[in-house]
Write a protein that holds these residues in place. Sequence first.
Motif, PDB file in Angstrom:
ATOM      1  N   PHE A   1      19.641  -7.065  55.537  1.00 21.70           N
ATOM      2  CA  PHE A   1      19.732  -5.854  56.359  1.00 21.70           C
ATOM      3  C   PHE A   1      18.900  -5.941  57.621  1.00 21.70           C
ATOM      4  O   PHE A   1      17.754  -6.408  57.581  1.00 21.70           O
ATOM      5  CB  PHE A   1      19.227  -4.630  55.572  1.00 21.70           C
ATOM      6  N   ARG A   2      19.446  -5.432  58.699  1.00 22.78           N
ATOM      7  CA  ARG A   2      18.671  -5.150  59.900  1.00 22.78           C
ATOM      8  C   ARG A   2      18.143  -3.717  59.720  1.00 22.78           C
ATOM      9  O   ARG A   2      18.870  -2.848  59.226  1.00 22.78           O
ATOM     10  CB  ARG A   2      19.631  -5.208  61.083  1.00 22.78           C
ATOM     11  N   ILE A   3      16.901  -3.468  60.088  1.00 21.84           N
ATOM     12  CA  ILE A   3      16.352  -2.113  59.912  1.00 21.84           C
ATOM     13  C   ILE A   3      16.495  -1.354  61.230  1.00 21.84           C
ATOM     14  O   ILE A   3      15.941  -1.780  62.254  1.00 21.84           O
ATOM     15  CB  ILE A   3      14.857  -2.159  59.488  1.00 21.84           C
ATOM     16  N   VAL A   4      17.225  -0.244  61.199  1.00 24.64           N
ATOM     17  CA  VAL A   4      17.453   0.491  62.447  1.00 24.64           C
ATOM     18  C   VAL A   4      16.818   1.879  62.469  1.00 24.64           C
ATOM     19  O   VAL A   4      16.950   2.607  63.451  1.00 24.64           O
ATOM     20  CB  VAL A   4      18.958   0.605  62.783  1.00 24.64           C
ATOM     21  N   GLY A   5      16.125   2.279  61.395  1.00 18.35           N
ATOM     22  CA  GLY A   5      15.515   3.612  61.383  1.00 18.35           C
ATOM     23  C   GLY A   5      16.581   4.686  61.483  1.00 18.35           C
ATOM     24  O   GLY A   5      17.686   4.545  60.957  1.00 18.35           O
TER      25      GLY A   5
ATOM     26  N   THR B   1       9.040  15.158  47.893  1.00 22.10           N
ATOM     27  CA  THR B   1       8.627  14.627  46.585  1.00 22.10           C
ATOM     28  C   THR B   1       9.786  13.859  45.941  1.00 22.10           C
ATOM     29  O   THR B   1      10.183  14.156  44.815  1.00 22.10           O
ATOM     30  CB  THR B   1       8.234  15.801  45.670  1.00 22.10           C
ATOM     31  N   PRO B   2      10.359  12.884  46.663  1.00 22.32           N
ATOM     32  CA  PRO B   2      11.568  12.234  46.141  1.00 22.32           C
ATOM     33  C   PRO B   2      11.311  11.485  44.840  1.00 22.32           C
ATOM     34  O   PRO B   2      10.271  10.862  44.667  1.00 22.32           O
ATOM     35  CB  PRO B   2      11.959  11.269  47.260  1.00 22.32           C
ATOM     36  N   LYS B   3      12.290  11.564  43.945  1.00 25.24           N
ATOM     37  CA  LYS B   3      12.234  10.819  42.680  1.00 25.24           C
ATOM     38  C   LYS B   3      13.053   9.536  42.799  1.00 25.24           C
ATOM     39  O   LYS B   3      13.025   8.696  41.914  1.00 25.24           O
ATOM     40  CB  LYS B   3      12.781  11.688  41.541  1.00 25.24           C
ATOM     41  N   TRP B   4      13.852   9.420  43.849  1.00 25.97           N
ATOM     42  CA  TRP B   4      14.568   8.185  44.125  1.00 25.97           C
ATOM     43  C   TRP B   4      14.005   7.616  45.420  1.00 25.97           C
ATOM     44  O   TRP B   4      13.210   8.277  46.088  1.00 25.97           O
ATOM     45  CB  TRP B   4      16.073   8.420  44.233  1.00 25.97           C
ATOM     46  N   VAL B   5      14.411   6.387  45.748  1.00 24.22           N
ATOM     47  CA  VAL B   5      13.989   5.801  47.018  1.00 24.22           C
ATOM     48  C   VAL B   5      14.860   6.409  48.113  1.00 24.22           C
ATOM     49  O   VAL B   5      16.011   6.037  48.302  1.00 24.22           O
ATOM     50  CB  VAL B   5      14.104   4.259  47.005  1.00 24.22           C
ATOM     51  N   GLU B   6      14.300   7.403  48.756  1.00 22.52           N
ATOM     52  CA  GLU B   6      14.972   8.073  49.870  1.00 22.52           C
ATOM     53  C   GLU B   6      15.196   7.008  50.944  1.00 22.52           C
ATOM     54  O   GLU B   6      14.221   6.370  51.373  1.00 22.52           O
ATOM     55  CB  GLU B   6      14.025   9.154  50.369  1.00 22.52           C
ATOM     56  N   ALA B   7      16.453   6.800  51.366  1.00 23.62           N
ATOM     57  CA  ALA B   7      16.717   5.714  52.317  1.00 23.62           C
ATOM     58  C   ALA B   7      15.954   5.921  53.615  1.00 23.62           C
ATOM     59  O   ALA B   7      15.418   4.978  54.198  1.00 23.62           O
ATOM     60  CB  ALA B   7      18.207   5.627  52.605  1.00 23.62           C
TER      61      ALA B   7
ATOM     62  N   ALA C   1      11.896   0.176  52.852  1.00 24.58           N
ATOM     63  CA  ALA C   1      11.878   0.597  51.449  1.00 24.58           C
ATOM     64  C   ALA C   1      13.293   0.629  50.887  1.00 24.58           C
ATOM     65  O   ALA C   1      13.541   0.218  49.746  1.00 24.58           O
ATOM     66  CB  ALA C   1      11.234   1.976  51.329  1.00 24.58           C
ATOM     67  N   GLN C   2      14.238   1.089  51.687  1.00 27.71           N
ATOM     68  CA  GLN C   2      15.642   1.127  51.256  1.00 27.71           C
ATOM     69  C   GLN C   2      16.163  -0.292  51.050  1.00 27.71           C
ATOM     70  O   GLN C   2      16.744  -0.608  50.002  1.00 27.71           O
ATOM     71  CB  GLN C   2      16.482   1.856  52.318  1.00 27.71           C
ATOM     72  N   ALA C   3      15.922  -1.168  52.035  1.00 26.16           N
ATOM     73  CA  ALA C   3      16.403  -2.553  51.940  1.00 26.16           C
ATOM     74  C   ALA C   3      15.804  -3.236  50.703  1.00 26.16           C
ATOM     75  O   ALA C   3      16.486  -4.003  50.014  1.00 26.16           O
ATOM     76  CB  ALA C   3      16.030  -3.325  53.210  1.00 26.16           C
ATOM     77  N   ASN C   4      14.547  -2.914  50.401  1.00 28.95           N
ATOM     78  CA  ASN C   4      13.857  -3.555  49.277  1.00 28.95           C
ATOM     79  C   ASN C   4      14.426  -3.189  47.912  1.00 28.95           C
ATOM     80  O   ASN C   4      14.084  -3.812  46.911  1.00 28.95           O
ATOM     81  CB  ASN C   4      12.361  -3.208  49.299  1.00 28.95           C
ATOM     82  N   THR C   5      15.271  -2.175  47.851  1.00 35.33           N
ATOM     83  CA  THR C   5      15.878  -1.821  46.552  1.00 35.33           C
ATOM     84  C   THR C   5      17.018  -2.781  46.204  1.00 35.33           C
ATOM     85  O   THR C   5      17.497  -2.789  45.081  1.00 35.33           O
ATOM     86  CB  THR C   5      16.432  -0.379  46.546  1.00 35.33           C
ATOM     87  N   PHE C   6      17.474  -3.579  47.194  1.00 34.50           N
ATOM     88  CA  PHE C   6      18.597  -4.500  46.964  1.00 34.50           C
ATOM     89  C   PHE C   6      18.071  -5.885  46.603  1.00 34.50           C
ATOM     90  O   PHE C   6      16.954  -6.254  46.992  1.00 34.50           O
ATOM     91  CB  PHE C   6      19.472  -4.588  48.221  1.00 34.50           C
ATOM     92  N   PRO C   7      18.900  -6.684  45.885  1.00 34.51           N
ATOM     93  CA  PRO C   7      18.439  -8.020  45.477  1.00 34.51           C
ATOM     94  C   PRO C   7      18.030  -8.886  46.676  1.00 34.51           C
ATOM     95  O   PRO C   7      17.087  -9.665  46.569  1.00 34.51           O
ATOM     96  CB  PRO C   7      19.662  -8.619  44.769  1.00 34.51           C
TER      97      PRO C   7
END
Length: 372
Positions: free
Chosen positions: A175-179, A273-279, A164-170
Motif C-alpha cells: 500500500f501507498r499511504i495517502v492519509g 474509542t475504536p474496538k477495530w483498527v479504524e482505517a 495502522a490500516q496497512a499493517n493489518t494486511f499480510p
Amino acid sequence: MSRWVELDVTPRRILLASTPVGPLGSGIGGGVELTLHNLVYGLGLQGHHVEVVAPAGSLHVGERVHQVKGALQVSSQTQARDAPIEMPSGSVLAAMWSTVSDIQDQFDAVINLAYDWLPLYLTPFMRVPVLHLVSMGSLNDVMDSALADVELELSGRLAAHSMAQANTFPDPAMFRIVGNGIVTERYDLQTRPDAEAALGFVGRISPEKGLEDVAELSARTGRVVRVWGMMQDEAYWHRVAIDHPDARLDYRGFLPTDELQAEIGRCAALVMTPKWVEAFGNVAIEAMATGVPVLTYDRGGPAEIVVDGVTGFVVPADDVDALADAVERIDQIDRAMCRQRVDAEYSSLAMADRVVTWVDEVVDASNAVVDA
Ligand code: UDP
C-alpha cells in the motif's frame, strides 16, 4: 476569474467509483462518503475533470454522478473472516462496474473507493488503469487475497489511509499511504467550547466504534457526551444505555456536514474509542478543523492523526482510566493548533496532491507498458 487553483499539474480525467453499500448522502457508506466528496472537491480545484459512479439516490457532487440502480451490498465489517463473497440478485455493485466499463475510455484513470471483491477482480481486465483506495483494514480472507493478486499483477495500484490500516494486511508494503482530507473551508474554528463543555462522539452507532467505553467515561467523569451518527445497530445502542445507567449520553441524530461541524465545534473534546483498527477516522480531522482536541485510544488511524499533547491525547487502547485522566488535561491543548494541523496535512488540496502523484505514477507506468 478561474475557480481553479493555478497549479503545475497535468489535468486528468478521473472516474471515482463509490461504495455500493448506500447512496452518497445516506451515511451508510461512513467515511467513504466524505472521502469521495473531498476528492471530488480537491481534484476539481486542481483543474482535473472528475465524474462519479454511485448507487441511485446519491447526492449530486462534481461534474456528473452516474446514478446506478440495483440491490445494495452488505457492509463488509459485519462479515466473518472466512465468509465467502456475497452478491445480491440485481446487485448495484455489478451494475456500477458495468457502467464503469462502458465509459472507461472517457477517463485516464478510475479510482475505486469500494471495499469489495468485484472491482479488484476486474482490474486486470479493464482497458483504463483502476486504482484502489482501500477504506478498511483486513477483515476477510477473500478480500486479502484479491488485494494481493492485484499487487502481484499490477504493482502500485493500492493505497491505504494510514500505516495502522496497512499493517493489518499480510503485506503492508503493497500500500501507498495517502492519509485523507476534508474541505477545510466548510469547517469553522470555534476557539472555545460552550458552557456545558460536553465531550463529543461521532460515528456510526455500531459495536466496532466502542461506544460502551464512552458511556463508561461519561459515568466516571460526570460529563455529558453528545453523540452524532447513523443508528446502524439500535439494539447495541440500547444495550450500552442499559449497561451504563449513570452515563449521560445525548443522542443528536445524523447531521449533514455543515450542521455537524457547527455542533462538534461546541464540544470540549472528541472521544474516539475504536474496538477495530479504524482505517483513518475522518471524524478526528473534522473535529480538529473546528478546533476540538481529540482523545483517542492508541489503535488505528486516529492515533496517527493526533499528536499527543498538541492536538489531543493518545492513551493506551481500552484504558478508560487513562481517558478520564486525559479529560482533566483538555485545557492544555491549543484549539487553534488543532485547526492548523488540519490546514497543513489534511486539506482537500493536500490530499489531492498525494492522490494525483499516485495517479500520475500509475498512468505513466501503464502508458509505458502500452508503448513498449
Ligand atoms: N457523519 C456525518 N454526520 C453525522 C455523523 C457522522 O456526516 O451526524 C460522517 C462523518 O462526517 C464521517 C463519517 O460519518 O465522515 C464517519 O467516518 P469515519 O471515517 O469516522 O468512520 P467509518 O464510518 O468510515 O467507520
